[in-house]
Design a protein around this motif. Structure first.
Motif, PDB file in Angstrom:
ATOM      1  N   ARG A   1      -3.781  12.184  12.298  1.00  0.00           N
ATOM      2  CA  ARG A   1      -2.652  11.258  12.270  1.00  0.00           C
ATOM      3  C   ARG A   1      -2.622  10.423  13.539  1.00  0.00           C
ATOM      4  N   ALA A   2      -2.006   9.277  13.445  1.00  0.00           N
ATOM      5  CA  ALA A   2      -1.879   8.379  14.592  1.00  0.00           C
ATOM      6  C   ALA A   2      -0.607   7.555  14.432  1.00  0.00           C
ATOM      7  N   VAL A   3      -0.244   6.869  15.493  1.00  0.00           N
ATOM      8  CA  VAL A   3       0.862   5.922  15.481  1.00  0.00           C
ATOM      9  C   VAL A   3       0.276   4.550  15.773  1.00  0.00           C
TER      10      VAL A   3
ATOM     11  N   LEU B   1      -1.717  -4.639  19.536  1.00  0.00           N
ATOM     12  CA  LEU B   1      -1.643  -3.539  18.588  1.00  0.00           C
ATOM     13  C   LEU B   1      -2.228  -2.324  19.287  1.00  0.00           C
ATOM     14  N   MET B   2      -1.498  -1.217  19.263  1.00  0.00           N
ATOM     15  CA  MET B   2      -1.961  -0.024  19.952  1.00  0.00           C
ATOM     16  C   MET B   2      -2.008   1.140  18.967  1.00  0.00           C
ATOM     17  N   ILE B   3      -3.106   1.892  19.017  1.00  0.00           N
ATOM     18  CA  ILE B   3      -3.259   3.084  18.202  1.00  0.00           C
ATOM     19  C   ILE B   3      -3.209   4.279  19.139  1.00  0.00           C
ATOM     20  N   SER B   4      -2.244   5.145  18.895  1.00  0.00           N
ATOM     21  CA  SER B   4      -1.996   6.298  19.770  1.00  0.00           C
ATOM     22  C   SER B   4      -1.983   7.580  18.953  1.00  0.00           C
ATOM     23  N   PRO B   5      -2.313   8.700  19.588  1.00  0.00           N
ATOM     24  CA  PRO B   5      -2.237   9.975  18.879  1.00  0.00           C
ATOM     25  C   PRO B   5      -0.784  10.365  18.628  1.00  0.00           C
TER      26      PRO B   5
ATOM     27  N   THR C   1       4.328   2.582  13.222  1.00  0.00           N
ATOM     28  CA  THR C   1       4.008   3.039  11.873  1.00  0.00           C
ATOM     29  C   THR C   1       3.165   4.296  11.988  1.00  0.00           C
ATOM     30  N   MET C   2       3.576   5.357  11.293  1.00  0.00           N
ATOM     31  CA  MET C   2       2.808   6.593  11.260  1.00  0.00           C
ATOM     32  C   MET C   2       1.709   6.439  10.208  1.00  0.00           C
ATOM     33  N   VAL C   3       0.485   6.818  10.562  1.00  0.00           N
ATOM     34  CA  VAL C   3      -0.640   6.665   9.651  1.00  0.00           C
ATOM     35  C   VAL C   3      -1.496   7.928   9.622  1.00  0.00           C
TER      36      VAL C   3
ATOM     37  N   ALA D   1       0.832  -1.207   0.000  1.00  0.00           N
ATOM     38  CA  ALA D   1       0.000   0.000   0.000  1.00  0.00           C
ATOM     39  C   ALA D   1       0.863   1.252   0.000  1.00  0.00           C
ATOM     40  N   LEU D   2       1.914   1.248   0.809  1.00  0.00           N
ATOM     41  CA  LEU D   2       2.808   2.407   0.850  1.00  0.00           C
ATOM     42  C   LEU D   2       3.538   2.601  -0.467  1.00  0.00           C
ATOM     43  N   ALA D   3       3.986   1.522  -1.065  1.00  0.00           N
ATOM     44  CA  ALA D   3       4.689   1.634  -2.345  1.00  0.00           C
ATOM     45  C   ALA D   3       3.764   2.175  -3.431  1.00  0.00           C
ATOM     46  N   GLY D   4       2.540   1.683  -3.449  1.00  0.00           N
ATOM     47  CA  GLY D   4       1.576   2.172  -4.444  1.00  0.00           C
ATOM     48  C   GLY D   4       1.252   3.641  -4.250  1.00  0.00           C
ATOM     49  N   ALA D   5       1.091   4.050  -3.002  1.00  0.00           N
ATOM     50  CA  ALA D   5       0.792   5.456  -2.728  1.00  0.00           C
ATOM     51  C   ALA D   5       1.959   6.346  -3.110  1.00  0.00           C
TER      52      ALA D   5
END
Length: 139
Positions: free
Chosen positions: A31-33, A80-84, A123-125, A11-15
């Motif tokens: 954005r999140a981590v 798996l953790m999603i953080s600001p 991973t930054m998202v 996905a990252l390569a395609g973007a």
């Protein structure tokens, strides 16, 4: 490489090939981590305690709480953790709150984490967004 990482890399390569990364990471995008943890053998509970402690410190510094997901089936990760994404000012507030609580700060935080993990990635998202909101970002 596990399936999750293969899909993320594709996905990252395609973007990147489409030239859309810079737009997706604009300042206005939420954005999140995303952190993926694999606990060291026998350290699942200690890792959870450490993650909870870090979250309490962040919340006491005014940073929103992270969201934690526990693995139940499939790949080899445990949590798996999603953080600001935090600002420099929030990072300083977290450091101050940790110091006030007598907790490790600076590089010692990472040393404490590594006592309880076999592996870890960040991973930054961009997100959270609905699929329709993401489509609208590229118009």
């Amino acid at each position: 490489m596990n399936s999750f990482m293969k899909y993320a890399a594709a996905a990252l390569a395609g973007a990147a090939a489409a030239g859309s990364i810079a737009y997706a990471q604009s300042a206005s995008a939420p954005r999140a981590v995303i952190s993926i943890y694999r606990a060291a053998p026998g350290h699942q509970e200690a890792l959870l305690q450490w993650l909870a402690q870090q979250d309490r410190i962040a919340v006491s510094a005014g940073v929103p709480s992270s969201q934690l997901y526990a693995h139940t089936d499939g790949d080899s990760w445990d949590y798996l953790m999603i953080s600001p994404v935090t600002t420099d000012a929030q990072d300083a507030a977290i450091e101050a709150a940790a110091a006030k609580a007598g907790m490790p700060t600076g590089p010692k935080v990472g040393l404490e984490l590594r006592k309880n993990i076999a592996s870890h990635t960040d991973t930054m998202v961009v997100g959270p967004l609905t699929p329709a909101q993401m489509v609208d970002r590229y118009k």
